[in-house]
Motif scaffolding. Structure first.
Motif, PDB file in Angstrom:
ATOM      1  N   HIS A  79      -0.309  -0.706  11.816  1.00  0.00           N
ATOM      2  CA  HIS A  79       0.557   0.154  10.996  1.00  0.00           C
ATOM      3  C   HIS A  79      -0.096   1.501  10.743  1.00  0.00           C
ATOM      4  N   PHE A  80      -1.386   1.493  10.446  1.00  0.00           N
ATOM      5  CA  PHE A  80      -2.148   2.714  10.167  1.00  0.00           C
ATOM      6  C   PHE A  80      -2.130   3.647  11.375  1.00  0.00           C
ATOM      7  N   GLY A  82      -0.151   3.503  14.033  1.00  0.00           N
ATOM      8  CA  GLY A  82       1.212   3.874  14.376  1.00  0.00           C
ATOM      9  C   GLY A  82       1.737   4.998  13.503  1.00  0.00           C
ATOM     10  N   ASP A  83       1.421   4.958  12.222  1.00  0.00           N
ATOM     11  CA  ASP A  83       1.860   5.992  11.288  1.00  0.00           C
ATOM     12  C   ASP A  83       1.290   7.347  11.686  1.00  0.00           C
ATOM     13  N   ILE A  84      -0.005   7.372  12.009  1.00  0.00           N
ATOM     14  CA  ILE A  84      -0.641   8.622  12.412  1.00  0.00           C
ATOM     15  C   ILE A  84      -0.072   9.101  13.751  1.00  0.00           C
ATOM     16  N   LEU A  86       2.873   8.553  15.099  1.00  0.00           N
ATOM     17  CA  LEU A  86       4.232   9.075  14.941  1.00  0.00           C
ATOM     18  C   LEU A  86       4.212  10.478  14.334  1.00  0.00           C
ATOM     19  N   ASP A  87       3.325  10.692  13.364  1.00  0.00           N
ATOM     20  CA  ASP A  87       3.211  12.019  12.760  1.00  0.00           C
ATOM     21  C   ASP A  87       2.740  13.046  13.789  1.00  0.00           C
ATOM     22  N   ARG A 177      -0.428   3.843  -0.925  1.00  0.00           N
ATOM     23  CA  ARG A 177      -0.983   3.989   0.424  1.00  0.00           C
ATOM     24  C   ARG A 177      -2.502   3.857   0.413  1.00  0.00           C
ATOM     25  N   ASN A 181      -4.674   1.092   2.313  1.00  0.00           N
ATOM     26  CA  ASN A 181      -5.697   1.545   3.257  1.00  0.00           C
ATOM     27  C   ASN A 181      -7.081   1.054   2.835  1.00  0.00           C
ATOM     28  N   TYR A 205      -7.740  10.073   8.928  1.00  0.00           N
ATOM     29  CA  TYR A 205      -6.569  10.049   8.052  1.00  0.00           C
ATOM     30  C   TYR A 205      -6.502  11.316   7.202  1.00  0.00           C
ATOM     31  N   ARG A 208      -6.032  14.747   9.168  1.00  0.00           N
ATOM     32  CA  ARG A 208      -4.686  14.992   9.675  1.00  0.00           C
ATOM     33  C   ARG A 208      -4.014  16.139   8.922  1.00  0.00           C
ATOM     34  N   THR A 212      -2.597  19.266  10.928  1.00  0.00           N
ATOM     35  CA  THR A 212      -1.182  19.618  10.839  1.00  0.00           C
ATOM     36  C   THR A 212      -1.015  21.056  10.371  1.00  0.00           C
TER      37      THR A 212
END
Length: 225
Positions: A79-80, A82-84, A86-87, A177, A181, A205, A208, A212
């Motif tokens: 999940h961790f 995948g979240d990063i 996708l972002d 979150r 984490n 994390y 990011r 960004t």
């Protein structure tokens, strides 16, 4: 002295950070952000010195770990990542998503990095925070709480709550979150026997945000300044 430092870091710093964020939001300035990042450096450098002075270890030493713990650890890690992922994909490949992110970052420009200098400083913040928080919350704090008489899993749950509440200035979503984490970092620490992987994941994390900001700044689709 150790008790004072531990509880000041766990409870005092979030309160001070919350007051600082409110002041920065009311009176935004580039100097205020640079000052906040610099204060972050100093506080975490002091906690790092405290950790090493108290013999905090990079290796897990709290006993045998059940291999069944790989199941929740793997789920949280997937999940961790995948979240990063996708972002990152959204920011790089989806202009509409990037514009939405830029809007969120513009609303938080009182604390988010908005210049090249601030972005570089924020990368430094991500690195030192990733190292210090893992040493303190995953290695030192559970052991400290057990020495106070708490059973192991009670100490773990307390660590999760304190780590989550430490992010309260960023909102309740950040509390949840961060708590989740924190559990993942602890499981990986116990299962791998080392803080190396949790530190790397934690740094990525937090970094990011700086990455960004740099992409949005480069694209010039929604200026942050």
């Amino acid at each position: 002295m150790a008790h004072l430092i531990v509880w000041s870091y766990c409870l005092g710093i979030p309160v001070i950070s919350n007051a600082m964020l409110k002041r920065m939001k009311a009176h935004p300035s580039d100097k205020g952000k640079v000052r906040a990042y610099s204060v972050n450096y100093v506080i975490n450098a002091l906690i790092l010195a405290f950790a090493f002075f108290n013999g905090v270890q990079f290796e897990y030493s709290s006993g045998k770990v059940s291999p069944w713990l790989w199941i929740p650890a793997a789920g949280l890690l997937i999940h961790f990542v995948g979240d990063i992922a996708l972002d990152v994909y959204g920011v790089l490949r989806r202009p509409e998503f990037r514009r939405q992110v830029a809007e969120v970052y513009r609303e938080r420009s009182y604390i988010q990095p908005t210049t090249r200098r601030q972005i570089s400083m924020f990368y430094g913040v991500a690195i030192i925070v990733g190292i210090v928080e893992e040493l303190f919350y995953r290695s030192y704090l559970p052991t400290y709480l057990q020495e106070l008489g708490l059973p192991y899993w009670t100490a773990v749950i307390t660590m999760m709550l304190l780590f989550g509440l430490g992010h309260f200035p960023q909102g309740w979503g950040a509390v949840v979150r961060s708590g989740v984490n924190g559990l993942m970092y602890l499981l990986l620490f116990a299962l791998t026997g080392s803080l190396l992987l949790p530190i790397i994941l934690h740094i990525f994390y937090d970094a990011r945000i700086a990455w960004t900001s740099s992409i949005i700044l480069k694209q010039k689709e929604a200026p942050l300044t």
